[in-house]
Design a protein around this motif. Structure first.
Motif, short mmCIF file in Angstrom:
data_model
loop_
_atom_site.label_atom_id
_atom_site.label_comp_id
_atom_site.label_asym_id
_atom_site.label_seq_id
_atom_site.Cartn_x
_atom_site.Cartn_y
_atom_site.Cartn_z
N LEU A 27 0.83 -1.20 0.00
CA LEU A 27 0.00 0.00 0.00
C LEU A 27 0.86 1.25 0.00
CD1 LEU A 27 -2.71 1.43 0.05
CD2 LEU A 27 -2.73 1.14 2.54
N ARG A 28 1.92 1.24 0.78
CA ARG A 28 2.82 2.40 0.81
C ARG A 28 3.49 2.61 -0.55
NH1 ARG A 28 3.48 0.94 6.38
NH2 ARG A 28 2.88 2.72 7.67
N HIS A 29 3.86 1.52 -1.20
CA HIS A 29 4.48 1.59 -2.53
C HIS A 29 3.51 2.21 -3.54
CE1 HIS A 29 7.13 0.48 -5.83
NE2 HIS A 29 6.09 -0.03 -6.44
N VAL A 30 2.27 1.74 -3.52
CA VAL A 30 1.24 2.28 -4.42
C VAL A 30 1.01 3.75 -4.11
CG1 VAL A 30 -1.21 2.16 -5.03
CG2 VAL A 30 0.14 0.06 -4.87
N ALA A 31 0.93 4.09 -2.83
CA ALA A 31 0.70 5.49 -2.43
C ALA A 31 1.86 6.38 -2.90
CB ALA A 31 0.53 5.59 -0.92
N ASN A 32 3.08 5.88 -2.80
CA ASN A 32 4.24 6.66 -3.26
C ASN A 32 4.17 6.90 -4.76
OD1 ASN A 32 5.41 6.99 -0.72
ND2 ASN A 32 6.65 5.14 -0.90
N ASN A 33 3.82 5.86 -5.51
CA ASN A 33 3.68 6.02 -6.97
C ASN A 33 2.56 6.99 -7.31
OD1 ASN A 33 5.77 4.27 -7.51
ND2 ASN A 33 4.46 2.51 -7.89
N LEU A 34 1.45 6.90 -6.59
CA LEU A 34 0.34 7.82 -6.82
C LEU A 34 0.75 9.24 -6.49
CD1 LEU A 34 -2.57 8.43 -7.54
CD2 LEU A 34 -3.22 7.75 -5.21
N LYS A 36 3.69 10.56 -6.68
CA LYS A 36 4.55 11.04 -7.77
C LYS A 36 3.70 11.48 -8.97
CE LYS A 36 8.50 8.16 -6.57
NZ LYS A 36 9.25 6.94 -6.91
N GLN A 37 2.70 10.67 -9.29
CA GLN A 37 1.86 11.01 -10.44
C GLN A 37 1.03 12.27 -10.16
OE1 GLN A 37 -1.46 8.52 -12.40
NE2 GLN A 37 0.44 8.13 -13.54
N LEU A 38 0.49 12.38 -8.95
CA LEU A 38 -0.29 13.57 -8.59
C LEU A 38 0.58 14.83 -8.63
CD1 LEU A 38 -2.34 12.09 -5.61
CD2 LEU A 38 -3.24 12.72 -7.86
N THR A 39 1.79 14.72 -8.10
CA THR A 39 2.71 15.85 -8.09
C THR A 39 3.08 16.27 -9.50
OG1 THR A 39 3.57 15.16 -5.94
CG2 THR A 39 4.94 16.65 -7.22
N SER A 40 3.32 15.29 -10.36
CA SER A 40 3.66 15.57 -11.76
C SER A 40 2.50 16.25 -12.47
CB SER A 40 4.03 14.27 -12.46
OG SER A 40 4.23 14.48 -13.84
N GLU A 51 -9.62 17.50 -6.95
CA GLU A 51 -10.52 16.51 -7.53
C GLU A 51 -10.19 16.26 -9.00
OE1 GLU A 51 -14.79 17.36 -8.64
OE2 GLU A 51 -15.09 16.09 -6.86
N GLU A 52 -9.94 17.31 -9.75
CA GLU A 52 -9.61 17.16 -11.17
C GLU A 52 -8.26 16.46 -11.34
OE1 GLU A 52 -11.81 20.89 -13.31
OE2 GLU A 52 -10.16 21.36 -11.93
N ILE A 53 -7.31 16.79 -10.48
CA ILE A 53 -6.00 16.11 -10.54
C ILE A 53 -6.19 14.63 -10.23
CG2 ILE A 53 -3.74 15.92 -9.43
CD1 ILE A 53 -3.81 18.98 -9.06
N ASN A 60 -5.19 8.08 -15.98
CA ASN A 60 -3.86 7.63 -16.40
C ASN A 60 -3.56 6.23 -15.88
OD1 ASN A 60 -3.28 9.99 -17.78
ND2 ASN A 60 -2.21 10.93 -16.06
N ILE A 61 -3.85 6.00 -14.61
CA ILE A 61 -3.60 4.69 -14.01
C ILE A 61 -4.49 3.63 -14.66
CG2 ILE A 61 -3.82 3.35 -11.87
CD1 ILE A 61 -2.97 6.02 -10.41
N GLY A 62 -5.75 3.98 -14.92
CA GLY A 62 -6.66 3.06 -15.59
C GLY A 62 -6.16 2.69 -16.98
N TYR A 63 -5.63 3.67 -17.69
CA TYR A 63 -5.09 3.41 -19.03
C TYR A 63 -3.87 2.50 -18.95
CZ TYR A 63 -3.08 4.13 -23.63
OH TYR A 63 -2.55 3.92 -24.88
N GLU A 64 -2.98 2.76 -17.99
CA GLU A 64 -1.80 1.90 -17.81
C GLU A 64 -2.23 0.47 -17.49
OE1 GLU A 64 0.52 3.78 -14.76
OE2 GLU A 64 0.96 5.53 -16.01
N LEU A 65 -3.24 0.33 -16.64
CA LEU A 65 -3.75 -1.00 -16.29
C LEU A 65 -4.31 -1.70 -17.53
CD1 LEU A 65 -4.52 -3.21 -14.26
CD2 LEU A 65 -6.62 -1.91 -13.80
N LEU A 66 -5.08 -0.98 -18.32
CA LEU A 66 -5.64 -1.55 -19.55
C LEU A 66 -4.54 -2.02 -20.49
CD1 LEU A 66 -8.11 -2.14 -21.35
CD2 LEU A 66 -7.87 0.19 -22.23
N GLU A 67 -3.50 -1.21 -20.66
CA GLU A 67 -2.38 -1.61 -21.52
C GLU A 67 -1.73 -2.90 -21.01
OE1 GLU A 67 0.12 1.96 -21.50
OE2 GLU A 67 -0.18 2.06 -23.67
N GLU A 68 -1.52 -3.00 -19.70
CA GLU A 68 -0.90 -4.20 -19.12
C GLU A 68 -1.81 -5.41 -19.28
OE1 GLU A 68 2.27 -4.61 -18.13
OE2 GLU A 68 2.51 -2.54 -18.79
N GLN A 69 -3.12 -5.22 -19.12
CA GLN A 69 -4.05 -6.33 -19.31
C GLN A 69 -4.03 -6.81 -20.75
OE1 GLN A 69 -7.60 -4.42 -17.80
NE2 GLN A 69 -7.44 -5.44 -15.82
#
Length: 106
Positions: A27-34, A36-40, A51-53, A60-69
């Motif tokens: 969970l901490r790993h996922v939160a750190n990645n999130l 980073k993405q929010l900050t970017s 909310e918009e961010i 973006n995460i959903g798209y990455e998941l779709l690509e991996e699937q």
């Protein structure tokens, strides 16, 4: 399985999140990645709400998941084809062996 609350910080806000025991590091790993993405996203956009961010990050995460699937499904199809070819080759070899006269008796 029991869970305990852990604290994560996203965009300057701390959240207490229930987490199954033994999954805290994940969970901490996922939160750190999130984070980073929010900050970017925040750095690249002008004056948009949290909310918009968050929505942009979720997309973006959903798209990455779709690509991996899709990659996973392609890999499964490739492996199924290879397994089918191997199975066919083995079956052909067994049929050929069964129909050949026994050369040891000669």
């Amino acid at each position: 399985m029991s869970s305990k609350a852990i604290e994560i910080t996203l965009m300057g806000r701390t959240y207490s999140i229930a987490c199954p025991q033994g999954q805290e590091a994940a969970l901490r790993h996922v939160a750190n990645n999130l984070e980073k993405q929010l900050t970017s996203l925040k750095a690249r956009t002008n004056n948009i709400s949290r909310e918009e961010i968050a929505i942009m990050a979720a997309l973006n995460i959903g798209y990455e998941l779709l690509e991996e699937q899709q990659k996973n499904q392609d890999y499964i199809r490739q492996m199924d084809n290879k397994i089918g070819l191997l199975q066919s080759t083995l079956e052909d070899a067994l049929v050929e062996r069964a129909t050949k006269p026994d050369e040891k008796k000669l």
